[in-house]
Motif scaffolding. Structure first.
Motif, PDB file in Angstrom:
ATOM      1  N   CYS A 177       0.650  -1.144   0.011  1.00  0.00           N
ATOM      2  CA  CYS A 177      -0.121   0.082   0.152  1.00  0.00           C
ATOM      3  C   CYS A 177       0.844   1.283  -0.044  1.00  0.00           C
ATOM      4  O   CYS A 177       1.793   1.389   0.767  1.00  0.00           O
ATOM      5  CB  CYS A 177      -1.080   0.020   1.189  1.00  0.00           C
ATOM      6  SG  CYS A 177      -2.184   1.420   1.179  1.00  0.00           S
ATOM      7  N   GLU A 178       0.541   2.157  -0.935  1.00  0.00           N
ATOM      8  CA  GLU A 178       1.158   3.487  -0.957  1.00  0.00           C
ATOM      9  C   GLU A 178       0.990   4.261   0.172  1.00  0.00           C
ATOM     10  O   GLU A 178      -0.117   4.386   0.726  1.00  0.00           O
ATOM     11  CB  GLU A 178       0.820   4.222  -2.267  1.00  0.00           C
ATOM     12  CG  GLU A 178      -0.604   4.918  -2.249  1.00  0.00           C
ATOM     13  CD  GLU A 178      -0.314   6.461  -2.224  1.00  0.00           C
ATOM     14  OE1 GLU A 178      -0.709   6.800  -1.342  1.00  0.00           O
ATOM     15  OE2 GLU A 178      -0.306   6.785  -3.383  1.00  0.00           O
ATOM     16  N   ALA A 179       1.937   5.071   0.513  1.00  0.00           N
ATOM     17  CA  ALA A 179       1.682   6.213   1.728  1.00  0.00           C
ATOM     18  C   ALA A 179       2.863   7.229   1.395  1.00  0.00           C
ATOM     19  O   ALA A 179       3.840   7.508   1.985  1.00  0.00           O
ATOM     20  CB  ALA A 179       2.127   5.654   3.135  1.00  0.00           C
ATOM     21  N   THR A 180       2.261   8.142   0.462  1.00  0.00           N
ATOM     22  CA  THR A 180       3.424   9.239  -0.247  1.00  0.00           C
ATOM     23  C   THR A 180       3.329  10.309   0.932  1.00  0.00           C
ATOM     24  O   THR A 180       4.384  11.136   0.683  1.00  0.00           O
ATOM     25  CB  THR A 180       2.617   9.559  -1.529  1.00  0.00           C
ATOM     26  OG1 THR A 180       2.502   8.423  -2.289  1.00  0.00           O
ATOM     27  CG2 THR A 180       3.454  10.700  -2.201  1.00  0.00           C
ATOM     28  N   LEU A 181       2.379  10.459   1.421  1.00  0.00           N
ATOM     29  CA  LEU A 181       2.242  11.962   2.116  1.00  0.00           C
ATOM     30  C   LEU A 181       2.580  12.007   3.591  1.00  0.00           C
ATOM     31  O   LEU A 181       2.444  11.108   4.193  1.00  0.00           O
ATOM     32  CB  LEU A 181       0.592  12.427   1.916  1.00  0.00           C
ATOM     33  CG  LEU A 181      -0.242  12.485   0.672  1.00  0.00           C
ATOM     34  CD1 LEU A 181      -1.490  12.876   0.853  1.00  0.00           C
ATOM     35  CD2 LEU A 181       0.714  13.259  -0.465  1.00  0.00           C
ATOM     36  N   ALA A 182       3.159  13.230   4.049  1.00  0.00           N
ATOM     37  CA  ALA A 182       3.427  13.227   5.219  1.00  0.00           C
ATOM     38  C   ALA A 182       2.057  13.571   6.202  1.00  0.00           C
ATOM     39  O   ALA A 182       2.067  12.788   7.309  1.00  0.00           O
ATOM     40  CB  ALA A 182       4.231  14.645   5.447  1.00  0.00           C
ATOM     41  N   GLU A 183       1.028  14.195   5.770  1.00  0.00           N
ATOM     42  CA  GLU A 183      -0.267  13.988   6.383  1.00  0.00           C
ATOM     43  C   GLU A 183      -1.212  14.190   5.461  1.00  0.00           C
ATOM     44  O   GLU A 183      -1.077  14.409   4.013  1.00  0.00           O
ATOM     45  CB  GLU A 183      -0.115  15.250   7.233  1.00  0.00           C
ATOM     46  CG  GLU A 183       0.242  16.539   6.410  1.00  0.00           C
ATOM     47  CD  GLU A 183       0.321  17.823   7.563  1.00  0.00           C
ATOM     48  OE1 GLU A 183       0.245  18.837   7.274  1.00  0.00           O
ATOM     49  OE2 GLU A 183       0.736  17.580   8.605  1.00  0.00           O
ATOM     50  N   SER A 184      -2.623  14.163   5.807  1.00  0.00           N
ATOM     51  CA  SER A 184      -3.590  14.235   4.960  1.00  0.00           C
ATOM     52  C   SER A 184      -3.738  15.530   4.527  1.00  0.00           C
ATOM     53  O   SER A 184      -4.884  16.110   4.900  1.00  0.00           O
ATOM     54  CB  SER A 184      -4.662  13.547   5.773  1.00  0.00           C
ATOM     55  OG  SER A 184      -4.640  12.181   6.109  1.00  0.00           O
ATOM     56  N   ALA A 185      -3.037  16.311   3.783  1.00  0.00           N
ATOM     57  CA  ALA A 185      -3.026  17.804   3.314  1.00  0.00           C
ATOM     58  C   ALA A 185      -3.441  18.108   2.208  1.00  0.00           C
ATOM     59  O   ALA A 185      -3.749  19.438   1.680  1.00  0.00           O
ATOM     60  CB  ALA A 185      -1.792  18.209   3.758  1.00  0.00           C
ATOM     61  N   GLU A 186      -3.847  16.946   1.184  1.00  0.00           N
ATOM     62  CA  GLU A 186      -4.098  17.573  -0.123  1.00  0.00           C
ATOM     63  C   GLU A 186      -5.549  17.750  -0.168  1.00  0.00           C
ATOM     64  O   GLU A 186      -6.571  17.420   0.491  1.00  0.00           O
ATOM     65  CB  GLU A 186      -4.271  16.268  -0.970  1.00  0.00           C
ATOM     66  CG  GLU A 186      -2.861  15.593  -1.333  1.00  0.00           C
ATOM     67  CD  GLU A 186      -2.974  14.600  -2.289  1.00  0.00           C
ATOM     68  OE1 GLU A 186      -2.056  14.448  -3.273  1.00  0.00           O
ATOM     69  OE2 GLU A 186      -3.715  13.441  -2.083  1.00  0.00           O
ATOM     70  N   GLU A 187      -5.745  18.795  -1.143  1.00  0.00           N
ATOM     71  CA  GLU A 187      -7.414  19.606  -1.014  1.00  0.00           C
ATOM     72  C   GLU A 187      -7.895  19.065  -2.378  1.00  0.00           C
ATOM     73  O   GLU A 187      -7.166  18.659  -3.315  1.00  0.00           O
ATOM     74  CB  GLU A 187      -7.082  21.034  -1.330  1.00  0.00           C
ATOM     75  CG  GLU A 187      -6.605  21.694   0.003  1.00  0.00           C
ATOM     76  CD  GLU A 187      -6.490  23.146  -0.017  1.00  0.00           C
ATOM     77  OE1 GLU A 187      -6.790  23.563  -1.045  1.00  0.00           O
ATOM     78  OE2 GLU A 187      -5.961  23.736   1.088  1.00  0.00           O
TER      79      GLU A 187
END
Length: 240
Positions: free
Chosen positions: A181-191
């Motif tokens: 499973c991918e986990a690209t982001l440091a936190e859930s910050a995409e809008e």
């Protein structure tokens, strides 16, 4: 079932890293999930030219399909010309998409003349390299993108490809032996429409799925994992 990680970088390469490419094999066949830049030379380090039965592409962002271009040249003029080419499984509309890329590269039919091309459909199982594969659509911005559930009688691997948060991830990995499973982001910050997961969101999807083992991938080197998580790395081999 055996998994070999040929490459696992996010959209930008980690230092010395290749982009997405995962070899899944059993006695009856070898399957490559995605084929991003750097994957082909990594596979060539193991054998003169990769001996695969099938390649399945999750979506058409370059980091997941780009090495199909040099693979095509190798099938036309290089050492790949001496081997039977692998089946190439594409998302719906993928044949025409490759024709468009071919026109830009100077030969509209270049992919079709080198690979036996097939297209899969959402949630419809197909067979390749001796595996049953179910593609499940996952959200990745506005792009058509699919995770893969790869099964043989004794094991199941689930591969998220690139995905924002979605119930489809838990369905994809339901009771799987291994969830990549991918986990690209440091936190859930995409809008807006999401396209990637944070580590916490990947862990949530894993927990909801009932899968037995989580392998975190597509992770920037600048974002080391928290303790207790297993991370993909180029060259990693897992038997399960």
């Amino acid at each position: 079932m055996k998994l070999t990680v040929a490459g696992c970088s996010p959209a930008w390469p980690n230092p010395g890293g290749a982009h997405s490419g995962y070899v899944v094999e059993q006695e009856s066949g070898r399957l490559l999930l995605d084929c991003g830049p750097g994957v082909l030379p990594r596979l060539r380090q193991r054998e003169g030219w990769p001996r695969l039965d099938a390649i399945a592409i999750s979506h058409f962002h370059l980091d997941h399909w780009g090495d199909l271009v040099p693979w095509t040249w190798g099938l036309m003029f290089g050492p790949g010309s001496e081997l039977e080419p692998p089946e190439l499984w594409l998302p719906p509309g993928g044949t025409e998409q490759l024709r468009t890329f071919g026109r830009l590269l100077g030969s509209e039919q270049m992919f079709e003349t080198t690979f036996p091309i097939r297209e899969y459909a959402d949630a419809v199982a197909f067979e390749a390299a001796g595996f049953e594969i179910v593609p499940i659509r996952v959200p990745h911005y506005g792009l058509l993108c699919f995770g893969f559930r790869v099964s043989e009688p004794d094991a199941v691997l689930a591969y998220s490809a690139d995905s924002g948060p979605a119930d489809a991830l838990a369905d994809l990995a339901r009771d799987a032996d291994l969830f990549v499973c991918e986990a690209t982001l440091a936190e859930s910050a995409e809008e807006g429409t999401r396209g990637h997961l944070s580590l916490e969101e990947a862990a949530e999807a894993f927990g909801a799925s009932g899968a037995r083992r989580l392998l975190v991938t597509h992770r920037p080197a600048e974002l080391p994992l928290s303790a207790g998580f297993e991370q993909a790395r180029d060259g990693l081999e897992l038997d399960f």
